[in-house]
Each structure stands twice: as structure tokens, then as C-alpha cells.
Design a protein around this motif. Sequence first.
Motif, PDB file in Angstrom:
ATOM      1  N   ILE A 139     110.225  76.080 105.907  1.00  0.00           N
ATOM      2  CA  ILE A 139     109.390  77.179 106.425  1.00  0.00           C
ATOM      3  C   ILE A 139     109.670  78.472 105.655  1.00  0.00           C
ATOM      4  CG2 ILE A 139     108.970  78.632 108.439  1.00  0.00           C
ATOM      5  CD1 ILE A 139     109.537  76.150 110.180  1.00  0.00           C
ATOM      6  N   GLY A 140     110.949  78.756 105.409  1.00  0.00           N
ATOM      7  CA  GLY A 140     111.300  79.978 104.693  1.00  0.00           C
ATOM      8  C   GLY A 140     110.766  79.996 103.272  1.00  0.00           C
ATOM      9  N   LEU A 141     110.884  78.855 102.570  1.00  0.00           N
ATOM     10  CA  LEU A 141     110.405  78.800 101.187  1.00  0.00           C
ATOM     11  C   LEU A 141     108.877  78.859 101.133  1.00  0.00           C
ATOM     12  CD1 LEU A 141     111.410  78.542  98.294  1.00  0.00           C
ATOM     13  CD2 LEU A 141     111.281  76.063  98.514  1.00  0.00           C
ATOM     14  N   THR A 156     112.388  86.156 104.173  1.00  0.00           N
ATOM     15  CA  THR A 156     111.905  84.781 104.038  1.00  0.00           C
ATOM     16  C   THR A 156     112.787  83.941 103.124  1.00  0.00           C
ATOM     17  OG1 THR A 156     110.419  85.443 102.234  1.00  0.00           O
ATOM     18  CG2 THR A 156     109.532  85.473 104.489  1.00  0.00           C
ATOM     19  N   TYR A 157     113.175  84.496 101.964  1.00  0.00           N
ATOM     20  CA  TYR A 157     113.975  83.742 100.988  1.00  0.00           C
ATOM     21  C   TYR A 157     115.472  83.978 101.180  1.00  0.00           C
ATOM     22  CZ  TYR A 157     115.223  81.607  96.490  1.00  0.00           C
ATOM     23  OH  TYR A 157     115.749  80.796  95.516  1.00  0.00           O
ATOM     24  N   GLY A 158     115.855  85.235 101.360  1.00  0.00           N
ATOM     25  CA  GLY A 158     117.277  85.562 101.423  1.00  0.00           C
ATOM     26  C   GLY A 158     117.951  85.152 102.719  1.00  0.00           C
ATOM     27  N   ALA A 162     117.770  80.520 103.109  1.00  0.00           N
ATOM     28  CA  ALA A 162     119.199  80.304 102.875  1.00  0.00           C
ATOM     29  C   ALA A 162     119.890  79.722 104.099  1.00  0.00           C
ATOM     30  CB  ALA A 162     119.868  81.619 102.464  1.00  0.00           C
ATOM     31  N   CYS A 163     119.540  80.218 105.289  1.00  0.00           N
ATOM     32  CA  CYS A 163     120.143  79.660 106.510  1.00  0.00           C
ATOM     33  C   CYS A 163     119.757  78.195 106.693  1.00  0.00           C
ATOM     34  CB  CYS A 163     119.715  80.480 107.728  1.00  0.00           C
ATOM     35  SG  CYS A 163     120.480  82.111 107.827  1.00  0.00           S
ATOM     36  N   GLY A 164     118.507  77.877 106.400  1.00  0.00           N
ATOM     37  CA  GLY A 164     118.088  76.490 106.474  1.00  0.00           C
ATOM     38  C   GLY A 164     118.872  75.613 105.509  1.00  0.00           C
ATOM     39  N   CYS A 165     119.085  76.103 104.296  1.00  0.00           N
ATOM     40  CA  CYS A 165     119.877  75.354 103.315  1.00  0.00           C
ATOM     41  C   CYS A 165     121.302  75.155 103.806  1.00  0.00           C
ATOM     42  CB  CYS A 165     119.884  76.094 101.981  1.00  0.00           C
ATOM     43  SG  CYS A 165     118.312  76.039 101.091  1.00  0.00           S
ATOM     44  N   SER A 166     121.869  76.175 104.436  1.00  0.00           N
ATOM     45  CA  SER A 166     123.235  76.074 104.948  1.00  0.00           C
ATOM     46  C   SER A 166     123.337  75.002 106.019  1.00  0.00           C
ATOM     47  CB  SER A 166     123.687  77.426 105.503  1.00  0.00           C
ATOM     48  OG  SER A 166     125.023  77.365 105.957  1.00  0.00           O
ATOM     49  N   MET A 226     112.321  70.348  99.682  1.00  0.00           N
ATOM     50  CA  MET A 226     112.841  70.582 101.029  1.00  0.00           C
ATOM     51  C   MET A 226     112.275  69.570 102.028  1.00  0.00           C
ATOM     52  SD  MET A 226     114.872  72.963 100.394  1.00  0.00           S
ATOM     53  CE  MET A 226     115.434  73.201 102.067  1.00  0.00           C
ATOM     54  N   PHE A 227     111.019  69.144 101.826  1.00  0.00           N
ATOM     55  CA  PHE A 227     110.441  68.142 102.717  1.00  0.00           C
ATOM     56  C   PHE A 227     111.169  66.800 102.562  1.00  0.00           C
ATOM     57  CE2 PHE A 227     107.337  64.736 103.529  1.00  0.00           C
ATOM     58  CZ  PHE A 227     107.073  64.986 104.864  1.00  0.00           C
TER      59      PHE A 227
END
Length: 487
Positions: A139-141, A156-158, A162-166, A226-227
Motif C-alpha cells: 500500500i505504501g509503495l 508513504t515511502y519513508g 518502510a514499516c511494512g518492510c520491517s 511486494m505482492f
Amino acid sequence: MTEGNKMPEGEVPADVPVEEKPPESLDKKENGDSRVTVSPGADEVEFVHPEGGWGWLVMLAAMWCNGSVFGIQNAFGILFLSLLREFGSEHDEVLRFKTAWVGSLSMGMIFFCSPIVSIFTDIFGCRVTAVSGAAVGLIGLLASSFVTSLGPMYFTYGIVFACGCSFAYQPSLVILGHYFKKRLGLVNGIVTAGSSIFTVTLPFVLSGLLDRVGLQNTMRVLCILMFVLMLAGFTYKPLLPAKSMSRGCLTMSQIFNFNIWKSLGYRIWAFGIPAALYGYFVPYVHLMKHVEERFGEDASKEVLLMCIGITSGFGRLIFGRVADYVNGVNKVYLQVTSFFVIGLMSMMIPLCNIFGGLIAVCLLMGMFDGCFICIMAPIAFELVGAKDVSQAIGFLLGLMSVPMTVGPPIAGFIRDRLGNYDLAFYLAGIPPMIGGAVLCLIPWVEARRKRMEKEEALRKEQDVTQKMIEDERPQENAQSKTSESVL
């Protein structure tokens, strides 16, 4: 640590071999032994790691996670130039500074959120945490591809991406301990090599996409990664029994695992590594600018990055396999060696007056960077055990976020004051050596702890034996008196 809502406490799936263990036997944890004692109530069973099977698919999913998360993060330099062109000019110094903070915020948030992610992993499990994180990152990307100014990109990106990646990244390290013990070092090496593969190949893909479809559509293409990552999270099937947690009212001790901080070895490790990282990442951030100043703007800077990325991948595979043959916490010595080599190579950078010398330095730095990264999870498993490893890794990554953020700007400040990077690189070599020296204490501390535990167990056994003897004496005396009275 694992899927608290997927498996009743103490239950082990039918496809995992289980061996009965006598209650009186001592739990012995040997390096290379793929058994973990589980104690659900009074009955004790030994969980045997599959060492393969479905675990190979989990390994590939975790490898994709490492590659997609850090491949996109490490390729921000390519997106950086496109963001400058999209929102202004490449020569606008203020815009360059503001845009650079988008990438820095994103990388910092991945590690800064790790302690929170570890708590979510303990409560909801690896699968739910990873899938939810990948969805948030998607969603963020995707939202970043629709912004028309730099300001919303910070959010959105920072932050969101990033939180989703974490949340997607850390469970990929924890779940491997459910499937592997003897091969854990090799598997972690393969998984972490995914980021090296993506880091080397993704910049070329992004450059072609940016030229053909533009920045916004390129970000939408990255959403595919990401999907796939979200789908990969569904493979994280837990095997180890879940912790007992009442969802209605969680206590502080259930949310925060204080057991990990009772281990002196872990405390040394958790503070020694961040201490080393104050200088660890300085060459990775400032080497390109140093090459421009020393050898001119026409120097092939990209060759150095490729050397680091390729040898780092080989280092993760090689040292991951080597770690499987190193007993217990002695794996720490591999990290000590990597810190000393990287610290020495940092000090060698200003002394390289020919470009070939820098290539040799980067080859060694990449090799031992791979060594440091691939054995972090195996060392955590050795220090705190599989039951507590989630928060052990999470808090370590959280502590790492501080030096990763602070170290490179300090080096940049020194360069601005002195006009060159020489002193900055000399000083950057000191923290890794100090951190490595601190880590040398861990094997000694753990050996002393095990010796004291054995002595305590032996003392308790002797006390039990003595008590049994004392209990038998009154019975013998009573029997003797009874015999005398009968006579």
C-alpha cells in the motif's frame, strides 16, 4: 514466538517427528543437535527439526523477502535521481538534502521498528505478521507512485512502506529456526544472499524501467515484488509450540520478553554490535564521493559497488556454511573476525592511491560483510534459544538503527571541516575493532554460565540423594524398633 492463534499450546503437528523424553533426563543443548525440548505441562517431548521438506520452500520465501526488501532499499540511489528530476532539478542542493532524507528515513524505520515487530511476532505469529507487513508495504509503495510532491513521500515511502518492510522482514529470520538447526547457518547464508542478488541486478532493471515508463510506473512495477512477498508470507507455517498468551488481557511480561536480558552473553552481544556499527557503514555511504575526489568524476565508481555486492553474496554462502561447523557461541568469533577486517579495510581506503587497491579493499569488505550478516540469526538462537529468539533479534536490530543513522553523518561532518575523507575513514575503522574486542567476551561468559549450571544441577542432585537417604533412616529405625518389640 510463533503463531499463537494457529496452534494450541504444546501441540506439535503430526508430520513432525517427536520422541518421548524421560522426565528425569537433563536437557542438553549441543551444537548441531536438531532437537529442542518442549515442556507443555507435565509431559516432555523432544521437537526434532525437519532439516528440509517444507522448510526449503520457506527458505526460498525468506530469500525473496530479503531480496525484495533490501534490493529496493539499496536501489534508492537510482530512484533518488529520478525524484530530483520529477520534483525539481538535480543541481538544487536543498532539494537533494530533502530527497536524501526519504531514503534515510526508510532504511532507519526498518530497523527502528524491529522491537515492535518482534512483539507482534510473539503475539500473532510469523505468518500473520509477515503477510500483514507485506500488505502494508504494498500500500505504501503504491501510494508513493501517485504523489505529486516530495512532502507526502516522507509518509508513504519513508514511513508506511518502510514499516511494512520491517514487519515482513523480521519473521523471515525467525521462521527458519522452526525448520533448521544443523543447517541453520547455511540456510541463513542463502536467505541473506538474496539481498546481494537483488542489489546487484535491480539497479539495471530500474534504470531501464525509468527510461521507458517513468518514475510512477516504475514504482507500480516494484509493487509486484511486494505482492509476491505477501504471498510468500503464507508459507511461514509454524512448527514450534506457541507461547501461552491470553488474548483478552496481556500482561507486561507477556508483551516484553525480559528473559533475553537475563543472559549476560546476549547483553554483551546486543551492545557490542551497535558499538561496532558507528564506523561500519561509513565506507558504504562515503566511498563513492571519496573516489570522485581522489580519482576524478570519470572513475568507475559502480565497479566498487558491484565488487562489494558480489563478494558479500559469496561471503554469506561460504561463512553461513562454515558457521554450521563452529560449536555453539563460538560462532561469535566469525563476527569478531569480520569486524576486525572491515575496520582495517576502512583505514586502508585513504592509503589506496591506485584504483586497483580500492578494488581489493572492496572485495575483502564485501566478503566479511556477508560473514557478519549471515550469522546474526544463528548466534541469536545460540544465546537465547528458539523460544526467545524473536525479540532477541528485534531489539538488536532496533539498537542497530542508532549507529546506522548517526555514524555516516558524523563522517560527513569531519569531511566538511577538513576538506577530505582521510581522517573520517581512519576513525571509522576504530569502532568495529572495539566492538569486535567486546564480543570476544561472549564465549568466556557462556562457558562460565554453563559450568555454573552444571555445578548447580549436580548440587541439587546431591541434595535430593541426601534427602532420600535421610528419609530412609527413620523408616529403618522404625522397622528395627518394631522387630525388637515383637521379639
